[in-house]
Design a protein around this motif. Structure first.
Motif, short mmCIF file in Angstrom:
data_model
loop_
_atom_site.label_atom_id
_atom_site.label_comp_id
_atom_site.label_asym_id
_atom_site.label_seq_id
_atom_site.Cartn_x
_atom_site.Cartn_y
_atom_site.Cartn_z
N SER A 13 0.83 -1.10 0.10
CA SER A 13 -0.11 0.03 -0.20
C SER A 13 0.96 1.26 0.06
O SER A 13 2.05 1.06 0.71
N PHE A 14 0.38 2.20 -0.69
CA PHE A 14 1.20 3.42 -0.90
C PHE A 14 0.23 4.78 -1.05
O PHE A 14 -0.87 4.49 -1.65
N SER A 15 0.90 5.67 -0.84
CA SER A 15 0.01 7.17 -1.18
C SER A 15 1.15 8.03 -1.76
O SER A 15 2.29 7.96 -1.53
N ASP A 16 0.69 8.89 -2.53
CA ASP A 16 1.48 9.97 -3.20
C ASP A 16 1.89 10.93 -2.41
O ASP A 16 2.70 11.90 -2.79
N PHE A 17 1.04 10.93 -1.31
CA PHE A 17 1.45 12.20 -0.31
C PHE A 17 1.29 11.71 1.30
O PHE A 17 0.49 10.65 1.53
N GLN A 18 2.05 12.18 2.15
CA GLN A 18 1.90 11.76 3.67
C GLN A 18 1.43 12.87 4.45
O GLN A 18 1.62 14.13 4.20
N PRO A 19 0.88 12.48 5.49
CA PRO A 19 0.57 13.57 6.45
C PRO A 19 1.71 14.46 6.78
O PRO A 19 2.86 13.87 7.28
N GLY A 20 1.56 15.60 7.01
CA GLY A 20 2.62 16.47 7.16
C GLY A 20 3.35 17.30 6.12
O GLY A 20 4.18 18.22 6.16
N ASP A 21 3.03 16.63 4.77
CA ASP A 21 3.61 17.32 3.73
C ASP A 21 2.98 18.66 3.31
O ASP A 21 2.04 18.94 4.06
N THR A 22 3.83 19.32 2.62
CA THR A 22 3.36 20.88 2.25
C THR A 22 2.71 20.83 1.06
O THR A 22 2.95 20.03 0.19
N PHE A 23 1.47 21.54 1.13
CA PHE A 23 0.39 21.57 -0.21
C PHE A 23 0.48 23.13 -0.71
O PHE A 23 0.42 24.11 0.23
N ILE A 24 0.47 23.37 -1.67
CA ILE A 24 0.22 24.67 -2.37
C ILE A 24 -1.38 25.21 -2.54
O ILE A 24 -2.12 24.37 -2.13
N ALA A 25 -1.59 26.36 -2.69
CA ALA A 25 -2.95 26.94 -2.77
C ALA A 25 -3.45 26.06 -3.84
O ALA A 25 -3.23 25.81 -4.89
N GLY A 26 -4.82 25.91 -3.70
CA GLY A 26 -5.70 25.25 -4.83
C GLY A 26 -6.31 23.99 -4.21
O GLY A 26 -6.17 23.66 -2.96
N THR A 27 -6.54 23.18 -5.12
CA THR A 27 -7.11 21.74 -4.76
C THR A 27 -5.98 20.80 -5.18
O THR A 27 -5.31 20.50 -6.33
N ASN A 28 -5.75 19.97 -4.12
CA ASN A 28 -4.68 19.15 -4.17
C ASN A 28 -5.22 17.56 -3.74
O ASN A 28 -5.84 17.34 -2.85
N THR A 29 -5.21 16.82 -4.79
CA THR A 29 -5.76 15.15 -4.50
C THR A 29 -4.86 14.58 -3.90
O THR A 29 -3.50 14.38 -4.55
N VAL A 30 -5.18 13.76 -2.98
CA VAL A 30 -4.24 12.59 -2.29
C VAL A 30 -4.98 11.42 -2.61
O VAL A 30 -6.11 11.01 -2.55
N THR A 31 -3.98 10.61 -3.11
CA THR A 31 -4.57 9.02 -3.41
C THR A 31 -3.75 7.98 -2.56
O THR A 31 -2.52 8.11 -2.37
N TYR A 32 -4.65 7.13 -2.13
CA TYR A 32 -4.02 5.94 -1.34
C TYR A 32 -4.31 4.82 -2.31
O TYR A 32 -5.51 4.58 -2.92
N THR A 33 -3.32 3.69 -2.64
CA THR A 33 -3.55 2.63 -3.20
C THR A 33 -2.95 1.49 -2.37
O THR A 33 -2.00 1.48 -1.64
N ALA A 34 -3.88 0.13 -2.56
CA ALA A 34 -3.76 -0.99 -1.81
C ALA A 34 -3.66 -1.97 -2.84
O ALA A 34 -4.75 -2.13 -3.68
N ILE A 35 -2.86 -2.84 -2.72
CA ILE A 35 -2.75 -4.09 -3.69
C ILE A 35 -2.53 -5.48 -2.78
O ILE A 35 -1.66 -5.29 -1.94
N ASP A 36 -3.33 -6.27 -3.28
CA ASP A 36 -3.15 -7.72 -2.37
C ASP A 36 -2.30 -8.68 -3.15
O ASP A 36 -1.92 -8.29 -4.44
N THR A 37 -2.02 -9.75 -2.67
CA THR A 37 -1.11 -10.64 -3.16
C THR A 37 -1.78 -11.47 -4.34
O THR A 37 -1.03 -11.86 -5.20
N ALA A 38 -3.07 -11.18 -4.70
CA ALA A 38 -3.63 -11.94 -5.85
C ALA A 38 -3.68 -10.79 -7.03
O ALA A 38 -4.19 -10.89 -8.15
N GLY A 39 -3.24 -9.50 -6.81
CA GLY A 39 -3.26 -8.42 -7.77
C GLY A 39 -4.51 -7.73 -7.92
O GLY A 39 -4.51 -6.75 -8.64
N ASN A 40 -5.34 -7.70 -6.76
CA ASN A 40 -6.56 -6.80 -6.89
C ASN A 40 -6.18 -5.66 -6.35
O ASN A 40 -5.29 -5.54 -5.29
N GLU A 41 -6.63 -4.42 -6.83
CA GLU A 41 -6.31 -3.28 -6.45
C GLU A 41 -7.31 -2.30 -5.84
O GLU A 41 -8.45 -2.46 -6.57
N SER A 42 -7.04 -1.50 -4.87
CA SER A 42 -8.15 -0.67 -4.46
C SER A 42 -7.35 0.89 -4.58
O SER A 42 -6.37 0.90 -3.99
#
Length: 181
Positions: free
Chosen positions: A138-167
């Motif tokens: 599992s991973f994310s493109d940003f972590q809590p405490g990261d610095t963000f600029i003005a505007g809309t910033n989308t944070v994505t979390y991805t998890a993949i199981d051993t069968a290759g299923n992704e959420s």
């Protein structure tokens, strides 16, 4: 007295024909049950017929059993009164088709920037990825405490199981700049 002796032969018919399964199931393919790394699988029990009647059965696994991921061979053996046997075998295959889930996904975060700044660090509680079988990564493109600029910033979390299923889940961090240029 007179004695008459005669010999004759008695021929006994021995059942030489095995019973025969008339409805052996084909391969059964099922998805893992929600919350399980396996599945409860049922089927119609195969039936054998025999020309001499009575048939007894030996069964390796009963319908309604929980099967683990992978392939398992189920065997039925039908035996008639003369000891003749027939075998019915089929395979039950359970696959993991369920993607991971996230507990406590963050809601969108809306903040107003101070007058003299164009960015700021933002914190949140990360979601917890879980899987019915085994989580691979599992991973994310940003972590809590990261610095963000003005505007809309989308944070994505991805998890993949051993069968290759992704959420994937996302949330937005919106930083409003209220100072005119």
């Amino acid at each position: 007295g007179c004695t008459v002796t005669d010999t004759f032969e008695v021929e006994l018919s021995v059942d030489q024909f095995p019973p025969e399964f008339i409805n052996c199931p084909d391969t059964i393919l099922v998805a893992a049950d929600s919350g399980l790394c396996g599945a409860v699988v049922t089927w119609d029990a195969p039936v054998a017929e025999d020309d001499c009647g009575l048939v007894t059965y030996g069964i390796s696994i009963l319908p309604g059993t929980t099967f683990d991921l992978g392939s398992t061979t189920v065997t039925y053996i039908a035996t008639d009164g003369a000891g003749n046997k027939d075998t019915c075998e089929f395979v039950v295959t359970v696959v993991d088709s369920l993607g991971p889930i996230f507990l406590n996904p963050p809601a969108d975060i809306n903040l107003t920037l101070a007058a003299d700044v164009c960015s700021q660090p933002v914190s949140w509680i990360p979601p917890i990825p879980l899987d019915n079988c085994e989580l691979d990564t599992s991973f994310s493109d940003f972590q809590p405490g990261d610095t963000f600029i003005a505007g809309t910033n989308t944070v994505t979390y991805t998890a993949i199981d051993t069968a290759g299923n992704e959420s994937i889940i996302t949330f937005n961090i919106v930083l409003q700049d209220t100072v005119a240029p």
